[in-house]
Design a protein around this motif. Structure first.
Motif, PDB file in Angstrom:
ATOM      1  N   LEU A 353      -9.796  -4.858 -10.399  1.00 34.13           N
ATOM      2  CA  LEU A 353      -8.681  -5.417 -11.150  1.00 34.13           C
ATOM      3  C   LEU A 353      -8.732  -6.937 -11.031  1.00 34.13           C
ATOM      4  CD1 LEU A 353      -6.521  -3.715 -12.605  1.00 34.13           C
ATOM      5  CD2 LEU A 353      -4.944  -4.293 -10.762  1.00 34.13           C
ATOM      6  N   GLU A 354      -8.800  -7.596 -12.153  1.00 31.46           N
ATOM      7  CA  GLU A 354      -8.755  -9.065 -12.190  1.00 31.46           C
ATOM      8  C   GLU A 354      -7.323  -9.476 -12.518  1.00 31.46           C
ATOM      9  OE1 GLU A 354     -10.240 -12.073 -15.513  1.00 31.46           O
ATOM     10  OE2 GLU A 354     -11.934 -11.229 -14.382  1.00 31.46           O
ATOM     11  N   VAL A 355      -6.649 -10.086 -11.563  1.00 28.08           N
ATOM     12  CA  VAL A 355      -5.245 -10.446 -11.759  1.00 28.08           C
ATOM     13  C   VAL A 355      -5.084 -11.957 -11.782  1.00 28.08           C
ATOM     14  CG1 VAL A 355      -4.376  -8.333 -10.704  1.00 28.08           C
ATOM     15  CG2 VAL A 355      -4.748 -10.341  -9.280  1.00 28.08           C
ATOM     16  N   GLU A 356      -4.092 -12.392 -12.534  1.00 31.01           N
ATOM     17  CA  GLU A 356      -3.742 -13.815 -12.599  1.00 31.01           C
ATOM     18  C   GLU A 356      -2.247 -13.946 -12.318  1.00 31.01           C
ATOM     19  OE1 GLU A 356      -3.395 -17.440 -15.860  1.00 31.01           O
ATOM     20  OE2 GLU A 356      -4.859 -15.839 -16.214  1.00 31.01           O
ATOM     21  N   PRO A 357      -1.870 -14.223 -11.067  1.00 32.50           N
ATOM     22  CA  PRO A 357      -0.444 -14.383 -10.749  1.00 32.50           C
ATOM     23  C   PRO A 357       0.135 -15.621 -11.445  1.00 32.50           C
ATOM     24  CG  PRO A 357      -1.765 -14.030  -8.762  1.00 32.50           C
ATOM     25  CD  PRO A 357      -2.724 -14.336  -9.875  1.00 32.50           C
ATOM     26  N   TRP A 358       1.362 -15.479 -11.926  1.00 28.41           N
ATOM     27  CA  TRP A 358       2.053 -16.608 -12.542  1.00 28.41           C
ATOM     28  C   TRP A 358       2.949 -17.335 -11.545  1.00 28.41           C
ATOM     29  CZ3 TRP A 358       4.078 -14.275 -17.811  1.00 28.41           C
ATOM     30  CH2 TRP A 358       2.986 -14.084 -18.673  1.00 28.41           C
ATOM     31  N   THR A 359       3.263 -16.639 -10.473  1.00 31.80           N
ATOM     32  CA  THR A 359       4.112 -17.202  -9.422  1.00 31.80           C
ATOM     33  C   THR A 359       3.482 -16.820  -8.087  1.00 31.80           C
ATOM     34  OG1 THR A 359       5.477 -15.204  -9.328  1.00 31.80           O
ATOM     35  CG2 THR A 359       6.223 -16.971 -10.811  1.00 31.80           C
ATOM     36  N   PRO A 360       3.865 -17.473  -6.999  1.00 36.27           N
ATOM     37  CA  PRO A 360       3.352 -17.032  -5.700  1.00 36.27           C
ATOM     38  C   PRO A 360       3.780 -15.594  -5.411  1.00 36.27           C
ATOM     39  CG  PRO A 360       4.303 -19.223  -5.543  1.00 36.27           C
ATOM     40  CD  PRO A 360       4.682 -18.707  -6.895  1.00 36.27           C
ATOM     41  N   TRP A 361       2.821 -14.733  -5.071  1.00 44.35           N
ATOM     42  CA  TRP A 361       3.116 -13.337  -4.770  1.00 44.35           C
ATOM     43  C   TRP A 361       3.248 -13.173  -3.257  1.00 44.35           C
ATOM     44  CZ3 TRP A 361      -0.676  -9.862  -8.092  1.00 44.35           C
ATOM     45  CH2 TRP A 361      -0.380 -10.047  -9.449  1.00 44.35           C
ATOM     46  N   ASP A 362       4.331 -12.542  -2.830  1.00 52.41           N
ATOM     47  CA  ASP A 362       4.458 -12.256  -1.409  1.00 52.41           C
ATOM     48  C   ASP A 362       3.682 -10.975  -1.079  1.00 52.41           C
ATOM     49  OD1 ASP A 362       6.054 -10.123  -2.276  1.00 52.41           O
ATOM     50  OD2 ASP A 362       7.939 -11.138  -1.788  1.00 52.41           O
ATOM     51  N   ASP A 363       3.647 -10.629   0.198  1.00 55.09           N
ATOM     52  CA  ASP A 363       2.868  -9.465   0.621  1.00 55.09           C
ATOM     53  C   ASP A 363       3.365  -8.174  -0.022  1.00 55.09           C
ATOM     54  OD1 ASP A 363       1.250 -11.025   2.184  1.00 55.09           O
ATOM     55  OD2 ASP A 363       2.299 -10.597   4.069  1.00 55.09           O
ATOM     56  N   ALA A 364       4.681  -8.055  -0.174  1.00 54.88           N
ATOM     57  CA  ALA A 364       5.232  -6.830  -0.762  1.00 54.88           C
ATOM     58  C   ALA A 364       4.752  -6.650  -2.194  1.00 54.88           C
ATOM     59  CB  ALA A 364       6.759  -6.864  -0.704  1.00 54.88           C
ATOM     60  N   LEU A 365       4.738  -7.738  -2.973  1.00 54.22           N
ATOM     61  CA  LEU A 365       4.289  -7.656  -4.360  1.00 54.22           C
ATOM     62  C   LEU A 365       2.796  -7.355  -4.414  1.00 54.22           C
ATOM     63  CD1 LEU A 365       4.675  -7.848  -7.365  1.00 54.22           C
ATOM     64  CD2 LEU A 365       4.701 -10.352  -7.178  1.00 54.22           C
ATOM     65  N   ARG A 366       2.011  -7.982  -3.558  1.00 55.92           N
ATOM     66  CA  ARG A 366       0.570  -7.715  -3.550  1.00 55.92           C
ATOM     67  C   ARG A 366       0.284  -6.258  -3.188  1.00 55.92           C
ATOM     68  NH1 ARG A 366      -2.731 -11.854  -4.220  1.00 55.92           N
ATOM     69  NH2 ARG A 366      -1.862 -13.977  -4.100  1.00 55.92           N
ATOM     70  N   HIS A 367       1.018  -5.738  -2.214  1.00 54.03           N
ATOM     71  CA  HIS A 367       0.825  -4.332  -1.841  1.00 54.03           C
ATOM     72  C   HIS A 367       1.212  -3.405  -2.998  1.00 54.03           C
ATOM     73  CE1 HIS A 367      -0.374  -5.280   2.108  1.00 54.03           C
ATOM     74  NE2 HIS A 367       0.822  -5.577   2.618  1.00 54.03           N
ATOM     75  N   ALA A 368       2.273  -3.759  -3.719  1.00 54.77           N
ATOM     76  CA  ALA A 368       2.702  -2.944  -4.857  1.00 54.77           C
ATOM     77  C   ALA A 368       1.662  -2.972  -5.981  1.00 54.77           C
ATOM     78  CB  ALA A 368       4.049  -3.439  -5.369  1.00 54.77           C
ATOM     79  N   VAL A 369       1.060  -4.132  -6.232  1.00 54.97           N
ATOM     80  CA  VAL A 369       0.007  -4.225  -7.241  1.00 54.97           C
ATOM     81  C   VAL A 369      -1.214  -3.425  -6.807  1.00 54.97           C
ATOM     82  CG1 VAL A 369      -1.598  -5.799  -8.413  1.00 54.97           C
ATOM     83  CG2 VAL A 369       0.813  -6.423  -8.171  1.00 54.97           C
ATOM     84  N   ASP A 370      -1.562  -3.489  -5.523  1.00 59.63           N
ATOM     85  CA  ASP A 370      -2.680  -2.687  -5.012  1.00 59.63           C
ATOM     86  C   ASP A 370      -2.423  -1.194  -5.223  1.00 59.63           C
ATOM     87  OD1 ASP A 370      -4.026  -4.951  -4.219  1.00 59.63           O
ATOM     88  OD2 ASP A 370      -3.426  -4.809  -2.112  1.00 59.63           O
ATOM     89  N   GLU A 371      -1.180  -0.767  -4.994  1.00 57.78           N
ATOM     90  CA  GLU A 371      -0.850   0.639  -5.203  1.00 57.78           C
ATOM     91  C   GLU A 371      -0.978   1.019  -6.675  1.00 57.78           C
ATOM     92  OE1 GLU A 371       0.199   4.568  -4.689  1.00 57.78           O
ATOM     93  OE2 GLU A 371      -0.547   3.072  -3.265  1.00 57.78           O
ATOM     94  N   GLN A 372      -0.546   0.133  -7.575  1.00 58.38           N
ATOM     95  CA  GLN A 372      -0.714   0.396  -9.002  1.00 58.38           C
ATOM     96  C   GLN A 372      -2.190   0.451  -9.385  1.00 58.38           C
ATOM     97  OE1 GLN A 372       1.755   0.762 -11.772  1.00 58.38           O
ATOM     98  NE2 GLN A 372       2.687   1.536  -9.892  1.00 58.38           N
ATOM     99  N   HIS A 373      -2.994  -0.408  -8.760  1.00 61.71           N
ATOM    100  CA  HIS A 373      -4.442  -0.375  -8.974  1.00 61.71           C
ATOM    101  C   HIS A 373      -4.994   1.000  -8.598  1.00 61.71           C
ATOM    102  CE1 HIS A 373      -8.593  -2.319  -7.772  1.00 61.71           C
ATOM    103  NE2 HIS A 373      -8.709  -1.445  -8.746  1.00 61.71           N
ATOM    104  N   ARG A 374      -4.577   1.543  -7.445  1.00 60.18           N
ATOM    105  CA  ARG A 374      -5.035   2.864  -7.022  1.00 60.18           C
ATOM    106  C   ARG A 374      -4.579   3.945  -7.999  1.00 60.18           C
ATOM    107  NH1 ARG A 374      -4.192   0.457  -1.873  1.00 60.18           N
ATOM    108  NH2 ARG A 374      -1.979   1.029  -1.845  1.00 60.18           N
ATOM    109  N   LEU A 375      -3.352   3.830  -8.485  1.00 55.88           N
ATOM    110  CA  LEU A 375      -2.851   4.815  -9.449  1.00 55.88           C
ATOM    111  C   LEU A 375      -3.645   4.771 -10.752  1.00 55.88           C
ATOM    112  CD1 LEU A 375       1.009   4.421  -8.920  1.00 55.88           C
ATOM    113  CD2 LEU A 375      -0.403   6.405  -8.302  1.00 55.88           C
ATOM    114  N   LEU A 376      -3.997   3.557 -11.209  1.00 52.74           N
ATOM    115  CA  LEU A 376      -4.782   3.432 -12.436  1.00 52.74           C
ATOM    116  C   LEU A 376      -6.177   4.029 -12.241  1.00 52.74           C
ATOM    117  CD1 LEU A 376      -5.159   2.402 -15.326  1.00 52.74           C
ATOM    118  CD2 LEU A 376      -5.781   0.164 -14.373  1.00 52.74           C
ATOM    119  N   ALA A 377      -6.776   3.777 -11.088  1.00 54.47           N
ATOM    120  CA  ALA A 377      -8.096   4.349 -10.815  1.00 54.47           C
ATOM    121  C   ALA A 377      -8.030   5.877 -10.784  1.00 54.47           C
ATOM    122  CB  ALA A 377      -8.635   3.804  -9.491  1.00 54.47           C
TER     123      ALA A 377
END
Length: 385
Positions: A353-377
């Motif tokens: 997944l190639e992501v481009e954050p528009w704002t600083p992402w905290d750890d919770a948001l990064r973990h949530a995006v990682d989980e969505q990445h796993r769901l998409l896979a």
């Protein structure tokens, strides 16, 4: 005659919300807050009332998945049907609703039909042919041609042979004469034709048990009929305006105004006039607080089809990033706010997944995006990389 939206009953002033509240309400109405795989029935999604656009590598099935429906790529349940409808794009619907869908997408006037078929209207009108009647004639011809499942190019060739000059255009890139593309697409469902899912190029086939008397009938459904497009857009994309709904539908603004629901009420979104359905007002005013819900939306997800793009993404530069002329990315949605973009990168059986954050992402948001990445896979049946 255009209908005038009402103020909420019992109030002296127009209710007001900020854009964050409006967008969280929209996310809730579109069921983007449901947990993954919490709905086993593929038809259990409100967005199917308006159609789910099936464009891009993940298409309609991923749009359902991010709304909690248990789906997988390339697995097309027969309870869903696909057809060219809004803006000439392929959309998924409940198969049981397909006849109501066909009535709902009929043009509301000749001006409306002309707007939907773009440049195809000019030669028709020059020949004294009404655009709505033209859609009916093309539908009848398509029904004759598609007597069995047939690939789009084959259908187009046969259709061209059946239609007179005002329905046809010279295609310079391929040096041939064709029926106008948008007329072809928008007439298909009026012919009782659906798209065979997962085919590229598209294959058209007859909808089972389609009544022959319906073929080519472009008599518009009355306002408020089942799956009414204006009502559906106001519900799923509200708060919104008549102009934005007309643009979303590729419909004539005057027809949208004339069909505007009687139960629409005024609201202000950051001081800007808009409307919602009266039944949605309480939910809007009590829109849930941020809950940390993160979703990876496909480039043509209904959320991103809303035409109030300056409300969805206030920054003009970021809007250009999310909605370029070509090659749209997906959107990372967090609590109703787009916080970045994403693009899939597939290498063999692995999905990056190639992501481009528009704002600083905290750890919770990064973990949530990682989980969505796993769901998409998992949805695609590949590994995460």
């Amino acid at each position: 005659m255009a209908r005038t939206p009402r103020r909420a009953a019992g109030t002296g002033a127009t209710p007001s919300v900020d854009r964050g509240t409006a967008l969280r309400h929209r996310a809730h109405v579109q069921q983007l807050t449901r947990p993954p795989s919490s709905a086993a029935d593929p038809t259990d999604a409100h967005v199917l009332d308006l159609g789910v656009q099936d464009t891009g590598p993940d298409g309609a099935l991923w749009a359902l998945a991010v709304r909690g429906v248990a789906t997988r790529a390339r697995e097309h349940p027969d309870v869903l049907a696909y057809a060219w409808t809004l803006r000439g794009a392929p959309h998924a619907y409940r198969r049981a609703d397909l006849r109501d869908v066909e009535r709902a997408v009929r043009p509301w006037s000749d001006d409306d039909a002309a707007r939907r078929i773009f440049d195809a209207a000019r030669p028709l009108r020059a020949a004294g042919i009404g655009p709505a009647a033209a859609l009916g004639r093309v539908a009848s011809a398509l029904r004759e041609v598609v007597d069995r499942p047939r690939v789009k190019g084959e259908v187009s060739t046969a259709l061209t042979a059946l239609l007179p000059a005002p329905y046809l255009r010279e295609c310079r890139p391929c040096g041939a004469t064709h029926a106008y593309e948008q007329t072809f697409r928008l007439a298909a469902l009026h012919a009782g034709l659906e798209l065979e899912p997962g085919t590229s190029p598209p294959v058209l086939r007859r909808v089972p048990r389609w009544t022959s008397t319906r073929v080519g009938d472009t008599t518009p459904a009355p306002p408020g009929a089942p799956l009414d497009l204006v009502h559906g857009a106001l519900h799923l994309l509200g708060p919104t305006t008549r102009r934005d709904v007309a643009t979303f539908l590729d419909a004539a603004p005057a027809d949208v105004a004339a069909r505007w629901p009687d139960d629409a009420v005024d609201v202000l979104v950051d001081g800007r006039p808009a409307q919602v359905l009266a039944d949605d007002l309480d939910a809007l005013l009590a829109a849930p607080a941020p809950t940390g819900v993160v979703r990876l939306l496909g480039p043509f997800d209904l959320w991103l089809q809303a035409r109030d793009r300056d409300v969805v993404v206030p920054d003009p530069a970021l809007r250009r990033t999310l909605w370029p002329t070509l090659g749209r990315p997906g959107a990372v949605l967090a609590d109703g706010e787009v916080v970045g973009t994403w693009r899939p990168r597939t290498r063999g059986r692995s999905l990056a997944l190639e992501v481009e954050p528009w704002t600083p992402w905290d750890d919770a948001l990064r973990h949530a995006v990682d989980e969505q990445h796993r769901l998409l896979a998992a949805f695609r049946g590949v590994d995460v990389t």
